[in-house]
Write an enzyme that holds these catalytic residues in place. Sequence first.
Site, mmCIF file in Angstrom:
data_model
loop_
_atom_site.group_PDB
_atom_site.id
_atom_site.type_symbol
_atom_site.label_atom_id
_atom_site.label_comp_id
_atom_site.label_asym_id
_atom_site.label_seq_id
_atom_site.Cartn_x
_atom_site.Cartn_y
_atom_site.Cartn_z
ATOM 1 C CD GLN A 17 1.268 -0.051 -6.851
ATOM 2 O OE1 GLN A 17 -0.015 -0.447 -7.510
ATOM 3 N NE2 GLN A 17 1.278 1.253 -5.738
ATOM 4 C CB ALA A 64 -8.314 1.435 1.910
ATOM 5 C CB THR A 93 -11.012 7.147 18.481
ATOM 6 O OG1 THR A 93 -11.270 7.737 19.819
ATOM 7 C CG2 THR A 93 -11.911 6.915 17.753
ATOM 8 C CB CYS A 135 6.055 9.689 -2.676
ATOM 9 S SG CYS A 135 5.840 8.211 -2.828
HETATM 10 C C1 LIG Z 1 4.669 -0.557 -2.864
HETATM 11 C C2 LIG Z 1 3.936 0.574 -2.186
HETATM 12 N N1 LIG Z 1 4.228 0.845 -0.761
HETATM 13 C C3 LIG Z 1 3.154 1.382 0.101
HETATM 14 C C4 LIG Z 1 2.688 2.499 -0.334
HETATM 15 C C5 LIG Z 1 2.650 3.644 0.817
HETATM 16 O O1 LIG Z 1 0.257 3.545 0.434
HETATM 17 P P1 LIG Z 1 0.252 4.876 1.404
HETATM 18 O O2 LIG Z 1 -0.712 5.693 0.566
HETATM 19 O O3 LIG Z 1 -1.553 3.788 1.563
HETATM 20 O O4 LIG Z 1 0.498 5.831 2.991
HETATM 21 C C6 LIG Z 1 2.840 3.112 -1.403
HETATM 22 C C7 LIG Z 1 1.860 3.816 -2.338
HETATM 23 O O5 LIG Z 1 2.202 4.530 -3.569
HETATM 24 C C8 LIG Z 1 3.003 2.046 -2.788
HETATM 25 O O6 LIG Z 1 3.425 1.387 -3.733
#
Ligand SMILES: Cc1ncc(COP(=O)(O)O)c(C=O)c1O
Length: 382
Positions: free
Chosen positions: A183, A204, A241, A326
């Site tokens: 973030q 990304a 890969t 999530c």
């Molecule tokens: C602080 C933080 N770490 C890790 C992640 C996980 O990243 P990704 O969605 O690319 O798996 C997020 C995504 O919500 C995040 O906000």
Amino acid sequence: LEPMRIYLDHNATTPLDARVRAAVVACLDRLHGNPSSVHQEGRLARDAVESARRAVAAMLGGAPQEVVFTSGGTEADVLGVVGLARSARTAGARPVVVLAAIEHPAVHGAALALRREGFDLAEVAVDRAGRVDPDDFAAKCRSGAAVAAVALANHELGTIQDIGRLGQIAHESGVAVHCDAVQAAGKLDLAVASLGADAVAISAHKLRGPKGAGALWVHPGRSVEALIGGGHQERELRPGTENLPGIVGFGVAAELIGESLAAQPRVAALRDRLQQGVVAMGARVHGAGASRVANTLSAAFPGVSGEIITTALDLAGIAASTGAACSSGSIKPSPVLLALGLTRAEAAEGVRFSLGVDTTDADIEAVLAALPTIVDRGRRHG
Ligand SMILES: Cc1ncc(COP(=O)(O)O)c(C=O)c1O
């Protein structure tokens, strides 16, 4: 997206930049070789991966050979936390994981996975504004640990941690440091070589790149154990890969990072305007006492659940979130807000607005115009 929608959930994900899209499409159309093949098709694919690696390394302020491509921020976090921890335990460190109480589920989940293999977890308290307590952190590191994990910028609050200081504290006790900078990238100018961490995770899709691509920067003096075996790719740290279109898109997004960084003062002004407006409506703001990244506002409208507010905003054409993407959809209050010392009822009121480089004054004014009715209705019916 339908026209007229206002998207204020950039911490969940950002829209793809048109230039990134063009590069991804061109890669899908033209680069069909396997980067491990030695013929011309393979070499062209390899060049594309290495060019993206240079761009990501430059964005981070590190060297290309220190960058390991992963499937995203989650995998980078798990590789950093678990990889550093297993490697330190092999070298004789105490099997303990120190982590801030407000870490993203990716880091928390990595720590829970380590617990299943015999590690203990030591959670470090944060203050009311979401700052890691340095004394508690120091005490937990001094007791002995394999790894300490602290995010640079929190996903819900935007609170920035002093990784330089925390890293120094951990290193004085011989503890390796993993920093989740998912973030922070694009909002803060990163310089991983002097950040104070041994591993740094980025993703990304949080910086206008494609979903499903991320990277872990690993300090050249540190070893990280791979999560899986299976191939030689990415210095055997991430066998398989490579996700060529994702990596190519990530590289272009990294090249464009200067634009995002330059936009942050304008984004901060819009966030502050939104904050001022919601405070005038009686909202509470979380994390405002600490320094924060420019785009994030964690607020709460007392007496109305965050779920009701975000659902009504969605119907009004505005995307916001109750917390980490999530955890929305579940009725569990945000663990980040609980860690600040809020009650369960207060934590359930949390609403996260996260702005992007494409957010306009008109977007913010429209949200401020829509909110009073939504809050009022929520109070009467909620
Ligand atoms: C602080 C933080 N770490 C890790 C992640 C996980 O990243 P990704 O969605 O690319 O798996 C997020 C995504 O919500 C995040 O906000």
